[in-house]
Write a protein that holds these residues in place. Structure first.
Motif, PDB file in Angstrom:
ATOM      1  N   MET A 164       0.857  -1.206   0.000  1.00 30.99           N
ATOM      2  CA  MET A 164       0.000   0.000   0.000  1.00 30.99           C
ATOM      3  C   MET A 164       0.886   1.246   0.000  1.00 30.99           C
ATOM      4  N   ARG A 165       0.523   2.188  -0.862  1.00 38.78           N
ATOM      5  CA  ARG A 165       1.254   3.459  -0.884  1.00 38.78           C
ATOM      6  C   ARG A 165       0.403   4.521  -0.178  1.00 38.78           C
ATOM      7  N   TYR A 166       1.092   5.476   0.446  1.00 40.84           N
ATOM      8  CA  TYR A 166       0.391   6.505   1.229  1.00 40.84           C
ATOM      9  C   TYR A 166       0.771   7.886   0.702  1.00 40.84           C
ATOM     10  N   TYR A 167      -0.224   8.639   0.336  1.00 45.24           N
ATOM     11  CA  TYR A 167       0.010   9.974  -0.224  1.00 45.24           C
ATOM     12  C   TYR A 167      -0.505  11.040   0.736  1.00 45.24           C
ATOM     13  N   PHE A 168       0.217  12.164   0.775  1.00 47.51           N
ATOM     14  CA  PHE A 168      -0.257  13.318   1.551  1.00 47.51           C
ATOM     15  C   PHE A 168      -1.152  14.142   0.634  1.00 47.51           C
ATOM     16  N   ALA A 169      -2.390  14.362   1.055  1.00 48.28           N
ATOM     17  CA  ALA A 169      -3.379  15.052   0.222  1.00 48.28           C
ATOM     18  C   ALA A 169      -3.011  16.529   0.041  1.00 48.28           C
ATOM     19  N   ILE A 212      -2.494  25.008   3.696  1.00 43.50           N
ATOM     20  CA  ILE A 212      -1.722  24.230   4.679  1.00 43.50           C
ATOM     21  C   ILE A 212      -0.500  23.556   4.045  1.00 43.50           C
ATOM     22  N   THR A 213      -0.708  22.699   3.049  1.00 46.14           N
ATOM     23  CA  THR A 213       0.405  21.831   2.613  1.00 46.14           C
ATOM     24  C   THR A 213       1.264  22.481   1.520  1.00 46.14           C
ATOM     25  N   VAL A 249      -2.376  15.812   8.842  1.00 41.31           N
ATOM     26  CA  VAL A 249      -1.987  17.106   9.424  1.00 41.31           C
ATOM     27  C   VAL A 249      -2.128  17.005  10.948  1.00 41.31           C
ATOM     28  N   ALA A 250      -3.193  16.349  11.384  1.00 42.89           N
ATOM     29  CA  ALA A 250      -3.423  16.200  12.828  1.00 42.89           C
ATOM     30  C   ALA A 250      -2.310  15.388  13.480  1.00 42.89           C
ATOM     31  N   ASP A 251      -1.963  14.284  12.863  1.00 42.99           N
ATOM     32  CA  ASP A 251      -0.900  13.421  13.392  1.00 42.99           C
ATOM     33  C   ASP A 251       0.154  13.280  12.304  1.00 42.99           C
ATOM     34  N   PRO A 252       1.183  14.135  12.350  1.00 42.83           N
ATOM     35  CA  PRO A 252       2.150  14.127  11.241  1.00 42.83           C
ATOM     36  C   PRO A 252       2.922  12.820  11.124  1.00 42.83           C
ATOM     37  N   ALA A 253       2.856  11.961  12.167  1.00 46.57           N
ATOM     38  CA  ALA A 253       3.546  10.662  12.092  1.00 46.57           C
ATOM     39  C   ALA A 253       2.641   9.554  11.570  1.00 46.57           C
ATOM     40  N   LEU A 254       1.425   9.900  11.147  1.00 48.44           N
ATOM     41  CA  LEU A 254       0.463   8.856  10.754  1.00 48.44           C
ATOM     42  C   LEU A 254       1.023   7.954   9.654  1.00 48.44           C
ATOM     43  N   ILE A 255       1.594   8.562   8.617  1.00 50.42           N
ATOM     44  CA  ILE A 255       2.087   7.738   7.501  1.00 50.42           C
ATOM     45  C   ILE A 255       3.290   6.909   7.952  1.00 50.42           C
ATOM     46  N   CYS A 256       4.172   7.506   8.777  1.00 52.49           N
ATOM     47  CA  CYS A 256       5.312   6.725   9.307  1.00 52.49           C
ATOM     48  C   CYS A 256       4.785   5.501  10.043  1.00 52.49           C
ATOM     49  N   LYS A 308      -2.265  28.449  13.313  1.00 50.59           N
ATOM     50  CA  LYS A 308      -3.588  28.099  13.858  1.00 50.59           C
ATOM     51  C   LYS A 308      -4.322  27.118  12.949  1.00 50.59           C
ATOM     52  N   GLU A 309      -4.130  27.281  11.618  1.00 46.98           N
ATOM     53  CA  GLU A 309      -4.734  26.317  10.675  1.00 46.98           C
ATOM     54  C   GLU A 309      -4.216  24.912  10.976  1.00 46.98           C
ATOM     55  N   ILE A 310      -2.904  24.836  11.215  1.00 47.13           N
ATOM     56  CA  ILE A 310      -2.305  23.519  11.487  1.00 47.13           C
ATOM     57  C   ILE A 310      -2.785  22.986  12.830  1.00 47.13           C
ATOM     58  N   TRP A 311      -2.811  23.871  13.833  1.00 45.07           N
ATOM     59  CA  TRP A 311      -3.255  23.445  15.174  1.00 45.07           C
ATOM     60  C   TRP A 311      -4.738  23.068  15.206  1.00 45.07           C
ATOM     61  N   PHE A 312      -5.523  23.615  14.289  1.00 43.68           N
ATOM     62  CA  PHE A 312      -6.945  23.237  14.222  1.00 43.68           C
ATOM     63  C   PHE A 312      -7.071  21.707  14.137  1.00 43.68           C
ATOM     64  N   TYR A 313      -6.128  21.094  13.397  1.00 41.63           N
ATOM     65  CA  TYR A 313      -6.133  19.626  13.284  1.00 41.63           C
ATOM     66  C   TYR A 313      -5.281  18.987  14.376  1.00 41.63           C
ATOM     67  N   GLN A 314      -4.069  19.539  14.578  1.00 38.95           N
ATOM     68  CA  GLN A 314      -3.093  18.872  15.456  1.00 38.95           C
ATOM     69  C   GLN A 314      -3.534  18.840  16.922  1.00 38.95           C
ATOM     70  N   ILE A 315      -4.363  19.789  17.317  1.00 41.11           N
ATOM     71  CA  ILE A 315      -4.805  19.852  18.718  1.00 41.11           C
ATOM     72  C   ILE A 315      -5.524  18.554  19.117  1.00 41.11           C
TER      73      ILE A 315
END
Ligand SMILES: Cc1cc2nc3c(=O)[nH]c(=O)nc-3n(C[C@H](O)[C@H](O)[C@H](O)COP(=O)(O)O)c2cc1C
Length: 319
Positions: A1-6, A11-12, A222-229, A268-275
């Motif tokens: 399975m390959r994982y892509y960042f949307a 944000i990105t 974005v919420a969990d930047p380690a998700l793909i790892c 704040k855009e990033i923290w909206f998810y990461q919080i």
């Protein structure tokens, strides 16, 4: 399975991708937020930074275009092909009213003649591979079988299906059950997108559709930047790395936008998810949302990293 960042407009961008790739490498592709080529035949400098080859060196970046005009897609694709890009992604999913009113993004999904014309033009002499990111239709998933028949007539390099219709925006839940159709019938390799926000949800999806070649992750990554790892077998997010990553983003945006104060909006855009990655963050999260002071921002984020427990299961979505 390959994982892509949307792709996520606002944000990105190249700064986010660079810092993310440095601290949490593993995404098989990062899609840029959409660029809308116009008929003047040039990239505004602000947009060009996103495609700067030096800035993106070593990072698997796929530019995305939003347009309904083949000629505009092609001049911009040619410039990026000359820079070395090998794939351009066509956005057929954007649900925003200003975009769909112009017949672009998911607006093009209800104009089948316009869609065919665009695909005829861009696939006549494509300077790169062309992938497509689509929704299931403009207003009804029943539109999708016919759309898929159209897509199957072109040599699309990869078809990402965001399993919502345009009219769903992001409010209505995704409809993963519809993915069985493109998985079975798409001529292009498929990629699933929509509402896979935490590790367990991705695992459940993989159990349901084990032959899926790729999934694209947006808000959850974005919420969990380690998700793909983590999906690739590495450890869950680590507090120290997460803090360094977040501080580096703030430093890089402060420098790019001219001051820490100017960088607050982006953070704040990033923290909206990461919080969502922290337990019991509601109160601090509200203050973070309101603050206009870099000092208070630093104080609040230091408290988040210093005091709040990390959710080991990943960020439960509250968006
Ligand atoms: C703030 C925001 C900006 C987005 N910008 C883009 C974009 O530029 N291009 C695009 O194709 N999709 C864009 N999307 C849609 C995402 O790429 C993705 O399809 C959507 O968030 C569903 O995936 P997820 O549930 O994993 O987040 C955006 C979504 C959000 C929330």
């Amino acid at each position: 399975m390959r994982y892509y960042f949307a792709p996520m407009e606002g944000i990105t961008d190249h700064i986010f991708r660079g810092v993310h790739h440095q601290y949490f490498p593993g995404a098989d592709k990062y899609y840029t937020p959409f660029f809308s080529p116009t008929s003047d035949g040039r990239f505004p400098p602000r947009n060009m930074r996103d495609f700067d080859v030096e800035v993106n060196r070593g990072i698997p970046v796929v530019p995305q275009f939003l347009t309904k005009r083949g000629a505009d897609f092609l001049w911009a694709a040619k410039i990026l092909a000359d820079l070395g890009y090998t794939e351009i992604n066509l956005n057929l999913g954007c649900p925003s009213g200003t975009v769909t009113a112009k017949g672009k993004g998911s607006g093009l999904l209800s104009d089948l003649e316009g869609l065919r014309q665009l695909l005829d033009e861009i696939f006549a002499h494509p300077p790169t591979e062309i992938s497509v990111k689509t929704r299931l239709g403009r207003s009804d998933p029943e539109e999708f079988p016919l759309l898929l028949e159209i897509f199957n007539q072109y040599p699309i390099s990869e078809l990402t299906v965001h399993c919502r219709v345009g009219a769903d925006f992001y409010r209505k839940p995704a409809r993963p059950e519809v993915f069985a159709l493109p998985l079975a019938k798409s001529r292009a390799p498929v990629c699933y997108n929509g509402d896979l926000a935490i590790w367990e949800q991705v695992q459940d999806f993989q159990d349901r559709y084990p032959t899926t070649p790729a999934v694209m992750l947006g808000r959850g990554a974005v919420a969990d930047p380690a998700l793909i790892c983590r999906l690739k077998g590495k450890e869950p997010v680590d507090r120290t790395n997460l803090q360094r990553y977040t501080e580096e983003l703030f430093a890089r945006y402060s420098s790019a936008f001219g001051s820490p104060k100017s960088a607050l909006g982006r953070m704040k855009e990033i923290w909206f998810y990461q919080i969502n990655l922290f337990e019991g963050a509601e109160k601090i999260g509200k203050r973070l949302k309101k603050t206009a002071s870099p000092e208070e921002y630093r104080d609040l984020t230091a408290r988040i990293f210093g005091e709040l427990p990390l959710r080991t299961a990943g960020a439960m979505p509250a968006w």
